[in-house]
Write an enzyme that holds these catalytic residues in place. Structure first.
Site, PDB file in Angstrom:
ATOM      1  N   GLY A  30      37.018  46.791  30.065  1.00  0.00           N
ATOM      2  CA  GLY A  30      38.077  45.899  29.611  1.00  0.00           C
ATOM      3  C   GLY A  30      39.298  45.935  30.503  1.00  0.00           C
ATOM      4  O   GLY A  30      39.211  46.357  31.664  1.00  0.00           O
ATOM      5  N   GLY A  35      39.223  41.216  39.713  1.00  0.00           N
ATOM      6  CA  GLY A  35      38.042  41.948  40.207  1.00  0.00           C
ATOM      7  C   GLY A  35      36.881  41.766  39.241  1.00  0.00           C
ATOM      8  O   GLY A  35      35.763  41.411  39.635  1.00  0.00           O
ATOM      9  N   HIS A  36      37.158  41.990  37.951  1.00  0.00           N
ATOM     10  CA  HIS A  36      36.115  41.774  36.940  1.00  0.00           C
ATOM     11  C   HIS A  36      35.670  40.311  36.944  1.00  0.00           C
ATOM     12  O   HIS A  36      34.479  40.021  36.830  1.00  0.00           O
ATOM     13  CB  HIS A  36      36.651  42.105  35.539  1.00  0.00           C
ATOM     14  CG  HIS A  36      37.090  43.531  35.360  1.00  0.00           C
ATOM     15  ND1 HIS A  36      38.398  43.885  35.183  1.00  0.00           N
ATOM     16  CD2 HIS A  36      36.378  44.686  35.304  1.00  0.00           C
ATOM     17  CE1 HIS A  36      38.496  45.200  35.029  1.00  0.00           C
ATOM     18  NE2 HIS A  36      37.286  45.714  35.102  1.00  0.00           N
ATOM     19  N   GLN A  60      32.552  59.324  29.685  1.00  0.00           N
ATOM     20  CA  GLN A  60      32.727  59.410  31.133  1.00  0.00           C
ATOM     21  C   GLN A  60      34.121  59.890  31.527  1.00  0.00           C
ATOM     22  O   GLN A  60      34.448  59.939  32.704  1.00  0.00           O
ATOM     23  CB  GLN A  60      32.393  58.069  31.813  1.00  0.00           C
ATOM     24  CG  GLN A  60      33.400  56.957  31.569  1.00  0.00           C
ATOM     25  CD  GLN A  60      32.908  55.629  32.132  1.00  0.00           C
ATOM     26  OE1 GLN A  60      31.919  55.070  31.669  1.00  0.00           O
ATOM     27  NE2 GLN A  60      33.594  55.132  33.148  1.00  0.00           N
ATOM     28  N   GLY A 153      30.898  46.349  40.966  1.00  0.00           N
ATOM     29  CA  GLY A 153      31.805  46.159  42.095  1.00  0.00           C
ATOM     30  C   GLY A 153      31.679  47.272  43.118  1.00  0.00           C
ATOM     31  O   GLY A 153      31.508  48.436  42.758  1.00  0.00           O
TER      32      GLY A 153
HETATM   33  P1  AMP Z   1      35.890  49.089  35.107  1.00  0.00           P
HETATM   34  O1  AMP Z   1      36.310  48.187  33.998  1.00  0.00           O
HETATM   35  O2  AMP Z   1      37.027  49.621  35.909  1.00  0.00           O
HETATM   36  O3  AMP Z   1      34.891  50.125  34.676  1.00  0.00           O
HETATM   37  O4  AMP Z   1      35.103  48.143  36.128  1.00  0.00           O
HETATM   38  C1  AMP Z   1      34.031  47.358  35.717  1.00  0.00           C
HETATM   39  C2  AMP Z   1      33.353  46.783  36.930  1.00  0.00           C
HETATM   40  O5  AMP Z   1      34.274  45.998  37.670  1.00  0.00           O
HETATM   41  C3  AMP Z   1      32.825  47.859  37.886  1.00  0.00           C
HETATM   42  O6  AMP Z   1      31.564  47.468  38.386  1.00  0.00           O
HETATM   43  C4  AMP Z   1      33.875  47.886  38.965  1.00  0.00           C
HETATM   44  O7  AMP Z   1      33.392  48.323  40.216  1.00  0.00           O
HETATM   45  C5  AMP Z   1      34.270  46.425  39.013  1.00  0.00           C
HETATM   46  N1  AMP Z   1      35.586  46.285  39.619  1.00  0.00           N
HETATM   47  C6  AMP Z   1      36.728  46.934  39.263  1.00  0.00           C
HETATM   48  N2  AMP Z   1      37.739  46.611  40.103  1.00  0.00           N
HETATM   49  C7  AMP Z   1      37.212  45.754  41.012  1.00  0.00           C
HETATM   50  C8  AMP Z   1      37.740  45.072  42.147  1.00  0.00           C
HETATM   51  N3  AMP Z   1      39.019  45.213  42.531  1.00  0.00           N
HETATM   52  N4  AMP Z   1      36.912  44.272  42.858  1.00  0.00           N
HETATM   53  C9  AMP Z   1      35.608  44.132  42.491  1.00  0.00           C
HETATM   54  N5  AMP Z   1      35.054  44.747  41.435  1.00  0.00           N
HETATM   55  C10 AMP Z   1      35.834  45.540  40.708  1.00  0.00           C
END
Ligand code: AMP
Length: 286
Positions: A30, A35-36, A60, A153
């Site tokens: 969330g 990026g998401h 985690q 990502g």
């Molecule tokens: P998180 O919510 O931080 O667990 O991220 C969820 C997904 O979004 C993971 O696969 C991350 O690698 C990806 N993600 C987070 N930040 C970025 C970003 N700046 N660019 C691309 N993917 C991202």
């Protein structure tokens, strides 16, 4: 559509599968940002139906990490997901995921433990057990959603390598799609944790991408000795930066390199204003 229950998700998935539709899963914690959204857009292009999971996974996080204060913005996340045409946002409670009143520990729950070689370095070194928690929740989400494709990502480069390894080793019939890092114009990699930074902190945080870009430039000018490449970082660091690691390894196997090559990736973790930030760069783009 916002769903909190596993059974409700399964109902939709079964219906879609009967109709022969392909399903994409974007696992997130969330606090969604661009990026998401890039992962969601890629999923929309690739699949008929898209499920985004929105779950801050307790197992985690280490005991001294930011689980309690991690940003939770479900209403805003829903708005973004509706705008982007996400079919299901799955936002379970911890009880729904792990069982009512279940003690969250590998004494009492089945965990997925990725191989030591992949996790005894980089983020896994300081975040002991982190990737067990990640693999466990991701495999559970895979089993709940049974997607054809799952989107991750490159921002979390070690994570996507560990997940690809899990999928290969456990014969999980899902295609993992890796998406490039989305950055602010300044170069700062987008992260939900950037919310913790002050404006000054955001400026100091630019050091991560500057160090990585400089290493890439030096490599492409002919410097291959990884110690020499890593030493170039010192010029950028001030007392505002608490470096955790800077490593140059193989981008698929995470093996250490004495000499960098076109398959190398440089990864950094550094604290700014006590916020732990990570970033990485391929020394040669594909
Ligand atoms: P998180 O919510 O931080 O667990 O991220 C969820 C997904 O979004 C993971 O696969 C991350 O690698 C990806 N993600 C987070 N930040 C970025 C970003 N700046 N660019 C691309 N993917 C991202």
């Amino acid at each position: 559509m916002l769903l909190h229950k596993i059974d409700e998700v399964r109902e939709s998935i079964i219906k879609w599968k009967k109709e022969g539709l392909t399903v994409g899963l974007v696992p997130t914690m969330g606090a969604l940002h661009n990026g998401h959204l890039s992962l969601i857009k890629k999923a929309k292009e690739t699949c008929d139906k898209v499920v985004v999971s929105d779950f801050v996974n307790p197992i985690q996080f280490g005991p001294s990490e930011d689980f309690d204060k991690y940003p939770r913005t479900l209403d805003a996340d829903m708005e973004l997901c509706n705008e982007t045409g996400v079919d299901i946002v799955f936002a379970p409670s911890a009880n729904e995921m792990y069982g009512e009143g279940q003690r969250l520990s590998n004494d009492t729950l089945t965990y997925v433990c990725p191989p030591f070689f992949y996790v005894n370095k980089l983020c896994g070194k300081s975040r002991v057990g982190h990737f067990d928690g990640v693999c466990t929740v991701v495999l559970k989400l895979f089993n709940i959603v049974q997607p054809d494709f799952a989107f991750f990502g490159q921002k979390d480069a070690q994570q996507v390598i560990v997940i690809k390894k899990m999928v290969k080793d456990l014969n999980v019939p899902i295609k993992i799609v890796q998406c490039p890092i989305v950055r602010e114009e300044s170069g700062l990699a987008l992260s939900s944790r950037n919310k913790y930074l002050s404006e000054a902190g955001k400026q100091d945080a630019l050091v991560l991408s500057k160090i990585l870009n400089n290493i890439k430039v030096c490599y492409n000018r002919g410097i291959t000795d990884t110690d020499a490449l890593k030493e170039t970082a010192y010029g950028f660091l001030t007392d505002k930066h608490e470096m955790e690691y800077l490593e140059i390894v193989d981008k698929e196997t995470l093996e250490d390199k004495k000499q960098a090559d076109d398959n190398s990736i440089a990864l950094i973790a550094c604290r700014v204003e006590n916020v732990r930030l990570i970033d990485n760069i391929y020394l040669k783009e594909d």
